[in-house]
Scaffold this motif. Sequence first.
Motif, mmCIF file in Angstrom:
data_model
loop_
_atom_site.group_PDB
_atom_site.id
_atom_site.type_symbol
_atom_site.label_atom_id
_atom_site.label_comp_id
_atom_site.label_asym_id
_atom_site.label_seq_id
_atom_site.Cartn_x
_atom_site.Cartn_y
_atom_site.Cartn_z
ATOM 1 N N LYS A 50 -3.008 -4.380 -12.224
ATOM 2 C CA LYS A 50 -3.896 -3.221 -12.046
ATOM 3 C C LYS A 50 -4.131 -2.932 -10.566
ATOM 4 N N GLU A 51 -4.325 -3.985 -9.776
ATOM 5 C CA GLU A 51 -4.536 -3.791 -8.343
ATOM 6 C C GLU A 51 -3.259 -3.285 -7.678
ATOM 7 N N ARG A 52 -2.111 -3.822 -8.096
ATOM 8 C CA ARG A 52 -0.837 -3.369 -7.532
ATOM 9 C C ARG A 52 -0.645 -1.871 -7.768
ATOM 10 N N CYS A 53 -0.851 -1.454 -8.996
ATOM 11 C CA CYS A 53 -0.634 -0.047 -9.337
ATOM 12 C C CYS A 53 -1.682 0.852 -8.676
ATOM 13 N N ARG A 54 -2.917 0.356 -8.531
ATOM 14 C CA ARG A 54 -3.947 1.146 -7.854
ATOM 15 C C ARG A 54 -3.573 1.410 -6.405
ATOM 16 N N ARG A 55 -3.067 0.372 -5.745
ATOM 17 C CA ARG A 55 -2.744 0.501 -4.319
ATOM 18 C C ARG A 55 -1.639 1.510 -4.053
ATOM 19 N N THR A 56 -0.671 1.595 -4.947
ATOM 20 C CA THR A 56 0.487 2.463 -4.680
ATOM 21 C C THR A 56 0.418 3.788 -5.421
ATOM 22 N N GLY A 57 -0.716 4.070 -6.043
ATOM 23 C CA GLY A 57 -0.875 5.354 -6.723
ATOM 24 C C GLY A 57 -0.116 5.457 -8.025
ATOM 25 N N ASP A 60 0.821 -1.207 0.000
ATOM 26 C CA ASP A 60 0.000 0.000 0.000
ATOM 27 C C ASP A 60 0.855 1.258 0.000
ATOM 28 N N GLU A 61 2.080 1.116 -0.483
ATOM 29 C CA GLU A 61 3.000 2.244 -0.585
ATOM 30 C C GLU A 61 3.947 1.981 -1.752
ATOM 31 N N THR A 98 2.660 -9.348 -13.302
ATOM 32 C CA THR A 98 1.829 -8.808 -12.227
ATOM 33 C C THR A 98 2.167 -7.354 -11.890
ATOM 34 N N GLY A 99 2.961 -6.698 -12.720
ATOM 35 C CA GLY A 99 3.157 -5.260 -12.592
ATOM 36 C C GLY A 99 4.268 -4.813 -11.674
ATOM 37 N N VAL A 100 5.143 -5.732 -11.244
ATOM 38 C CA VAL A 100 6.252 -5.329 -10.371
ATOM 39 C C VAL A 100 7.141 -4.324 -11.090
#
Length: 395
Positions: free
Chosen positions: A96-103, A28-29, A66-68
């Motif tokens: 998409k969820e990974r990038c959403r969580r960290t802005g 989340d950061e 997965t967007g790492v």
Amino acid sequence: MTNPTSNISEAVARLYDTYPFPPEPLLDEPPPGYNWRWNWPAAYHFATGQKPRQSQVRILDAGCGTGVSTEYLVHLNPEAEVVGIDLSSEAIAVAKERCRRTGADRAQLHHLSLYDTPKLEGEFDYINCVGVLHHLPDPQRGLHAIASKLAPGGLMHVFVYAELGRWEVRLMQQALALLQGDNRNDFQSGVKLGRQIFDSLPENNRIVKREKQRWSLENQRDANFADMYLNPQEIDYNIETLFELIDASQLQFLGFSNSDYWQLDRLLGNAPDALEKAKQLDERQQYRLIELLDPEVSHYEFFLGRPPIPQNDWSSPAALEQAIPERSPCMFGWCSRDIMDYNYMPVTLSEAEFEFMQACDGQRTVGEILPNCALDSDGVRSLARRQLILLGPSS
């Protein structure tokens, strides 16, 4: 009639739908630290010897999983537009969820094969393609597809597997394929079977020893184990086949990112006659000699570019004086003489180096800074070669 290429791609997609990869936890950061290969200015300076003239660039993460890598590309390049594509719909959903969580909201993510890259709009200044080409049934076609979207003067960062350092991996892949037979696309059963085999084999077995030495920590996760031992498609390269792939792309080879490995002196420094003979070989023969003498290399990581690509070693005194130095964005521990460099290796700066780097404000030229510190021109070039500062023309 069935299309073998399509069948292979579908099988690879099923693997990554079953085990989205890489399986890094969602945060989340913003992601910690840096990978300098995903920082546009640092990568550009490494490949060309100078800073890029622009930071508002378009970046493609070709095979983003997965967007790492996508997440890092967004956070390390705050002025860039970032696009990610991947064959696996499940991996894209995680990305998409990974990038959403960290802005990382500048990331545009698409469920798309590398072969279909030409469907994307516009060109890209930087393309990141890590761990993807070797899983394509036709890597040359895949590389050609993404290369078609690389802008003139643009760079591509590529990672593919090497055969010598993955020899034992290949043996286990073939053993599992033989045992699974027609069920080889049942990846969950394959993971269970593979772990049973590793538990059964003697401790002094060559495959077991290599697994424990090199891969066991990451392979604790089933997704990593499946990616390594159960992938339906994998092509491992050597220097000769690697450059066949590169030459077919019609892009310019700009060097390996792990340049220290590819130094002859590292292996032959104590054998002057052999070293002299080795230096008479052409560049590619030297690379081949190095991997034959030190067959630990498990992958090749390198940069390609679409000409015209500037190259600058700042050997001209006049050019160096007019260059504007900036501290590298990829280092830990500043402001201190003891830092971690772009490869997370410890560096202790001399007093003169530290003084010079303190004066690097992105505004003053080398010629304006040097009279007020003890460092000389060769010291500045050394800092640039070690990627501790980035140099760029003043106009």
